[in-house]
Write a protein that holds these residues in place. Sequence first.
Motif, PDB file in Angstrom:
ATOM      1  N   PHE A 555       0.840  -1.201   0.000  1.00 13.80           N
ATOM      2  CA  PHE A 555       0.000   0.000   0.000  1.00 13.80           C
ATOM      3  C   PHE A 555       0.875   1.251   0.000  1.00 13.80           C
ATOM      4  CE2 PHE A 555      -2.427   3.249   2.357  1.00 13.80           C
ATOM      5  CZ  PHE A 555      -3.583   3.300   1.600  1.00 13.80           C
ATOM      6  N   LYS A 556       1.856   1.283   0.915  1.00 13.24           N
ATOM      7  CA  LYS A 556       2.760   2.431   0.985  1.00 13.24           C
ATOM      8  C   LYS A 556       3.595   2.539  -0.296  1.00 13.24           C
ATOM      9  CE  LYS A 556       4.745   1.278   4.855  1.00 13.24           C
ATOM     10  NZ  LYS A 556       5.640   1.357   6.031  1.00 13.24           N
ATOM     11  N   ASN A 557       3.999   1.419  -0.795  1.00 19.52           N
ATOM     12  CA  ASN A 557       4.817   1.404  -2.012  1.00 19.52           C
ATOM     13  C   ASN A 557       4.074   2.013  -3.188  1.00 19.52           C
ATOM     14  OD1 ASN A 557       7.383   0.385  -3.222  1.00 19.52           O
ATOM     15  ND2 ASN A 557       5.953  -0.706  -4.534  1.00 19.52           N
ATOM     16  N   GLU A 558       2.785   1.656  -3.325  1.00 17.57           N
ATOM     17  CA  GLU A 558       2.000   2.168  -4.440  1.00 17.57           C
ATOM     18  C   GLU A 558       1.822   3.681  -4.324  1.00 17.57           C
ATOM     19  OE1 GLU A 558      -1.827   1.138  -7.170  1.00 17.57           O
ATOM     20  OE2 GLU A 558      -1.363  -0.125  -5.468  1.00 17.57           O
ATOM     21  N   LEU A 627       8.878   4.321 -17.113  1.00  9.50           N
ATOM     22  CA  LEU A 627       9.210   3.700 -15.831  1.00  9.50           C
ATOM     23  C   LEU A 627      10.665   3.255 -15.790  1.00  9.50           C
ATOM     24  CD1 LEU A 627       6.062   1.455 -15.153  1.00  9.50           C
ATOM     25  CD2 LEU A 627       6.645   3.612 -14.051  1.00  9.50           C
ATOM     26  N   HIS A 628      11.134   2.633 -16.876  1.00  3.44           N
ATOM     27  CA  HIS A 628      12.475   2.051 -16.881  1.00  3.44           C
ATOM     28  C   HIS A 628      13.579   3.081 -17.109  1.00  3.44           C
ATOM     29  CE1 HIS A 628      10.844  -2.224 -18.100  1.00  3.44           C
ATOM     30  NE2 HIS A 628      10.413  -1.813 -16.925  1.00  3.44           N
ATOM     31  N   HIS A 629      13.285   4.147 -17.873  1.00  2.00           N
ATOM     32  CA  HIS A 629      14.383   5.016 -18.324  1.00  2.00           C
ATOM     33  C   HIS A 629      14.156   6.504 -18.088  1.00  2.00           C
ATOM     34  CE1 HIS A 629      16.595   1.775 -20.403  1.00  2.00           C
ATOM     35  NE2 HIS A 629      15.395   1.290 -20.677  1.00  2.00           N
ATOM     36  N   ASP A 630      12.944   6.978 -18.261  1.00  2.00           N
ATOM     37  CA  ASP A 630      12.733   8.427 -18.347  1.00  2.00           C
ATOM     38  C   ASP A 630      12.305   9.081 -17.044  1.00  2.00           C
ATOM     39  OD1 ASP A 630      13.375   8.129 -20.953  1.00  2.00           O
ATOM     40  OD2 ASP A 630      11.347   8.311 -21.749  1.00  2.00           O
ATOM     41  N   SER A 631      11.767   8.321 -16.091  1.00  4.45           N
ATOM     42  CA  SER A 631      11.308   8.927 -14.838  1.00  4.45           C
ATOM     43  C   SER A 631      12.488   9.149 -13.900  1.00  4.45           C
ATOM     44  CB  SER A 631      10.262   8.031 -14.159  1.00  4.45           C
ATOM     45  OG  SER A 631      10.849   6.821 -13.728  1.00  4.45           O
ATOM     46  N   ARG A 632      12.284   9.989 -12.917  1.00  6.13           N
ATOM     47  CA  ARG A 632      13.381  10.224 -11.974  1.00  6.13           C
ATOM     48  C   ARG A 632      13.590   9.025 -11.055  1.00  6.13           C
ATOM     49  NH1 ARG A 632      11.463  14.237  -7.170  1.00  6.13           N
ATOM     50  NH2 ARG A 632       9.328  13.520  -6.886  1.00  6.13           N
ATOM     51  N   LEU A 633      12.560   8.166 -10.929  1.00  7.76           N
ATOM     52  CA  LEU A 633      12.695   6.893 -10.227  1.00  7.76           C
ATOM     53  C   LEU A 633      12.765   5.788 -11.275  1.00  7.76           C
ATOM     54  CD1 LEU A 633       9.929   7.344  -7.497  1.00  7.76           C
ATOM     55  CD2 LEU A 633      12.355   7.826  -7.274  1.00  7.76           C
ATOM     56  N   ARG A 634      13.734   4.905 -11.175  1.00  7.84           N
ATOM     57  CA  ARG A 634      13.844   3.780 -12.105  1.00  7.84           C
ATOM     58  C   ARG A 634      13.049   2.630 -11.527  1.00  7.84           C
ATOM     59  NH1 ARG A 634      19.077   0.749 -12.891  1.00  7.84           N
ATOM     60  NH2 ARG A 634      18.723  -0.627 -14.663  1.00  7.84           N
ATOM     61  N   PHE A 658       0.710  -0.414  -8.659  1.00  8.24           N
ATOM     62  CA  PHE A 658       2.147  -0.384  -8.434  1.00  8.24           C
ATOM     63  C   PHE A 658       2.515  -0.946  -7.062  1.00  8.24           C
ATOM     64  CE2 PHE A 658       1.544   2.451 -11.893  1.00  8.24           C
ATOM     65  CZ  PHE A 658       2.736   2.445 -12.602  1.00  8.24           C
ATOM     66  N   GLY A 659       1.610  -1.746  -6.472  1.00  6.45           N
ATOM     67  CA  GLY A 659       1.865  -2.284  -5.139  1.00  6.45           C
ATOM     68  C   GLY A 659       3.071  -3.190  -5.073  1.00  6.45           C
ATOM     69  N   LEU A 660       3.381  -3.878  -6.160  1.00  2.00           N
ATOM     70  CA  LEU A 660       4.497  -4.825  -6.161  1.00  2.00           C
ATOM     71  C   LEU A 660       5.741  -4.259  -6.840  1.00  2.00           C
ATOM     72  CD1 LEU A 660       2.536  -8.071  -7.121  1.00  2.00           C
ATOM     73  CD2 LEU A 660       2.923  -7.089  -4.870  1.00  2.00           C
ATOM     74  N   ALA A 661       5.654  -3.008  -7.298  1.00  2.00           N
ATOM     75  CA  ALA A 661       6.770  -2.414  -8.043  1.00  2.00           C
ATOM     76  C   ALA A 661       7.976  -2.185  -7.135  1.00  2.00           C
ATOM     77  CB  ALA A 661       6.327  -1.101  -8.671  1.00  2.00           C
ATOM     78  N   ARG A 662       9.145  -2.110  -7.735  1.00  2.00           N
ATOM     79  CA  ARG A 662      10.376  -1.868  -6.982  1.00  2.00           C
ATOM     80  C   ARG A 662      11.210  -0.813  -7.695  1.00  2.00           C
ATOM     81  NH1 ARG A 662       8.002  -3.448  -3.556  1.00  2.00           N
ATOM     82  NH2 ARG A 662       8.312  -5.211  -2.148  1.00  2.00           N
ATOM     83  N   ILE A 663      11.930  -0.032  -6.890  1.00  2.00           N
ATOM     84  CA  ILE A 663      12.785   1.035  -7.408  1.00  2.00           C
ATOM     85  C   ILE A 663      14.217   0.524  -7.491  1.00  2.00           C
ATOM     86  CG2 ILE A 663      13.653   3.365  -7.023  1.00  2.00           C
ATOM     87  CD1 ILE A 663      11.165   3.916  -5.371  1.00  2.00           C
ATOM     88  N   PHE A 664      14.875   0.779  -8.629  1.00  2.00           N
ATOM     89  CA  PHE A 664      16.294   0.489  -8.784  1.00  2.00           C
ATOM     90  C   PHE A 664      17.067   1.782  -8.607  1.00  2.00           C
ATOM     91  CE2 PHE A 664      15.303  -3.604  -9.573  1.00  2.00           C
ATOM     92  CZ  PHE A 664      16.148  -4.351 -10.379  1.00  2.00           C
ATOM     93  N   CYS A 694      14.568  -7.841 -13.171  1.00  2.00           N
ATOM     94  CA  CYS A 694      15.222  -6.676 -13.762  1.00  2.00           C
ATOM     95  C   CYS A 694      14.229  -6.041 -14.732  1.00  2.00           C
ATOM     96  CB  CYS A 694      16.511  -7.078 -14.474  1.00  2.00           C
ATOM     97  SG  CYS A 694      16.234  -8.271 -15.809  1.00  2.00           S
ATOM     98  N   GLU A 695      14.693  -5.016 -15.457  1.00  2.00           N
ATOM     99  CA  GLU A 695      13.798  -4.348 -16.410  1.00  2.00           C
ATOM    100  C   GLU A 695      13.238  -5.332 -17.427  1.00  2.00           C
ATOM    101  OE1 GLU A 695      16.168  -1.318 -18.137  1.00  2.00           O
ATOM    102  OE2 GLU A 695      16.171  -0.037 -16.350  1.00  2.00           O
ATOM    103  N   ARG A 696      14.043  -6.296 -17.837  1.00  2.00           N
ATOM    104  CA  ARG A 696      13.605  -7.216 -18.881  1.00  2.00           C
ATOM    105  C   ARG A 696      12.655  -8.284 -18.353  1.00  2.00           C
ATOM    106  NH1 ARG A 696      18.322  -7.124 -23.461  1.00  2.00           N
ATOM    107  NH2 ARG A 696      19.277  -5.187 -22.772  1.00  2.00           N
ATOM    108  N   SER A 697      12.452  -8.321 -17.021  1.00  2.00           N
ATOM    109  CA  SER A 697      11.366  -9.140 -16.485  1.00  2.00           C
ATOM    110  C   SER A 697      10.030  -8.521 -16.875  1.00  2.00           C
ATOM    111  CB  SER A 697      11.487  -9.234 -14.958  1.00  2.00           C
ATOM    112  OG  SER A 697      12.738  -9.751 -14.578  1.00  2.00           O
ATOM    113  N   ASP A 698       9.956  -7.187 -16.819  1.00  2.00           N
ATOM    114  CA  ASP A 698       8.752  -6.486 -17.305  1.00  2.00           C
ATOM    115  C   ASP A 698       8.580  -6.679 -18.807  1.00  2.00           C
ATOM    116  OD1 ASP A 698       7.962  -5.548 -14.871  1.00  2.00           O
ATOM    117  OD2 ASP A 698       8.651  -3.489 -15.174  1.00  2.00           O
TER     118      ASP A 698
END
Length: 830
Positions: A555-558, A627-634, A658-664, A694-698
């Motif tokens: 929840f917090k992550n999203e 998400l992968h390249h252009d945002s300030r969060l990867r 985005f509940g399961l998303a992760r930042i690199f 990794c990104e290529r998992s998406d």
Amino acid sequence: MGGELRDCSLLLVPFFLLLCLFSSHHCFAIYNITQSQALSEGKTLISPARIFELGFFSPNTSENNRYVGIWYIGISPKTLVWVANRENPLRSTKFPASLKISNNGNLELEDGNNSSVWSTNVHVPSHSSIVVLSDDGNLILKDGISGENLWQSFDHPCDTFLPGMILGFNAKTGQSSVLTSWKSDTDPSLGNFTVGISSKSRPVQVFLWSGSTPRCRTGPWNRLKFNGVPEMNVSYRSPMTVVEDASQKVSYISFNSYTSSFLSRAFISSEGVFKFMISVKGDGKWYTKWQSTDNPCNRYGVCGPNGICKASQYPICRCLKGFVPRAYQEWSKGNWTQGCARKTKLFCEKNTSTPPSRGGKRDGFQKFGSMKLPDFYEYLFLATSSDICRTKCVDNCSCIAYAYVNDIGCLVWSKDLVDDQEFSSGGEDFFLRLPHAELVGGHKTKKIIISLATLLSIVTFGAILILLIVLHRWRTNQTIRDSSRSTLKYSDQTDASEFPLFDFNSILVATDNFNIENKLGEGGFGSVYKGILQDGTEIAVKRLSSNSGQGMEEFKNEILLISKLQHRNLVRLIGCCIEKEEKLLIYEFMPNKSLDQFVFDGRRKAQLDWPTRFNIISGVARGLVYLHHDSRLRVIHRDLKVSNILLDAEMNPKISDFGLARIFHGTKDLANTRRIVGTLGYMSPEYALRGIFCERSDVFSFGVLILEIVCGRKNTSFNFDDQHQSLIAYAWNLWSEGRELEMMDTALEESYSSSEAMRCIHVGLLCVQDHAVDRPTMPDVVFMLSKETDLLQPKQPLFTFQGSFLCELQEQNHSKCSANEATTSIVEGR
């Protein structure tokens, strides 16, 4: 012999006529207008590379009014970019009109009665003029001897701004170049809306006016982007060029195309919406990259003088610190036009004989970050640093605010602050002059005095009792909100005060107590309801159930992620609510719900024609690039699937959940987890088996998504085939045998583009290759989808999520085998 040749030539006449019927451009198109060659009705003038076309047209079904205009070739419906006689239409006559070179060398439009309707009306040194249409859409009158340009349509824009065109003004001559909207969609005469550069601002900013009233503005130009348009990403070379020549008193703006593979244009609609659009050459369809109505805070002065607008909060308007609403009753109703006024007079105004820098409780400056700078600024060219800029403002009591912007310099304000906006990211720092008591810490003594006076005034038990009840209720509500803020504290770098919190009771009212009739859908996380806020804004409320697989961390992550990310293909978070066991996320409302409710529904899938499906595939790809390249969060999404793609009113896709998303962080490319979360069937092999993502998992998940959209079947529907064949294996078998079009959804009835469909299937198979290193990146995917280019050959997939394998995997983890896409599958790593 001669007779035989004549007979053969006679036989060729019907074939020539037939060829003309099927290729009218070759028979009725010309490449220039000269003294000896006019453009009559039924003919068109085309540019050398066949990008633009000029001819006669009627903007509606009625043929009574005819115009001469320029439009794109190969784009349907016809997209007009310029109209010659927009204020003087041709009327129906017995004889056709013509566009020709007149006796004085000008380009002239004559009606059927040989009366002049429109003319370039310039001095022509000779009578050997020639007219050509360039590939950038510019109609040019040239001197046939010297080759000098005598007149061009780019100097007389209508409603469309094209690459190479300029908008601006010359203060010496009083001449200006602006865009003017059509009066209506079927009437190209001058409408009520104009777009251009303000002659009163330096540095320049672009305005959209309704009549003479500002409707929208970009904020000042800082040599890279406009301050009020945070969507302009400065990490790329800006296509904009702004020229300000103070000595000549000339200012203008122009832009260039990003690449030769795209067409681009900006235009003002008859309804007053300014849009920037692109089209992939050969695609025949426009895509909106930005429009003035995307953000409610873009409306000029929406919060009135000294009010500040923030689109991500509710209500969107509040007063600047140190100010209060001028009309409380109207303000509480959402009518903010009267704006705000100061609570306390400035010290320097009350003590005009005492310099504000000497003695007394001096005024100070409050910093506001991520701001669109207000209108009516003054540029101080002598203030060459931030310190000098501040000093200039401190020493001048009429200076109520200042900002020092890199590549601009010092801007100061002396009037009411109009059209203020706070962004979630980007913007500039802005410093507002406030009395000492309004600054942080400046009003503590005042609070103590007020509190003592209040206590001394309580003389009866009843008053004390009432006060205690009120204080108890206030503390209870405050405890709930403080608890919510504390719960949302995600990391040391995250300020929980940034998150817009909604009161639970307001959500109950908006959703009619979560009425079943307002229920939009349900999944493993809980239910989603439609709601309507008090200001009429439609929302979608995600209510997490207590047994949801999406816990407090998710929840917090999203909230953290989606509040920091802004892209047209990502769903927008409006706010959240935490009260006791309730965890609510409030999103923008998507009227068409999720993609799975169309593409997998036998009755509704026909609404997804091929252009819509291809647009959805391309839109999701662009969202992942962001998400992968252009945002300030990867960001790695980790749960990309059809049910997590939402559709707006125009069927444009938006990635959600985005509940399961992760930042690199930094240059890190891989991560490992012992808790494998996501949806089986979309997981990449390296993630499902070893917990590596990794990104290529998406990219793998996106490949499955493409194949599902193309064939209109769930990946899990293949688990029950006699051969236990997966969707990936099914697609590979057909592709390797050259029969890939057999997997196309039958609802499309062969109305799709074969080349695009085969390219999508090919790209999908490249994305679902077993080894991550073999898969393309998302920028590569966007490029492959948008251009006709040779693609690499995919490798045969050996690892596929077949039904038997899924059950084995889950049995080893004491889990029940399920193929329900609406839930989140969790597999503990081995």
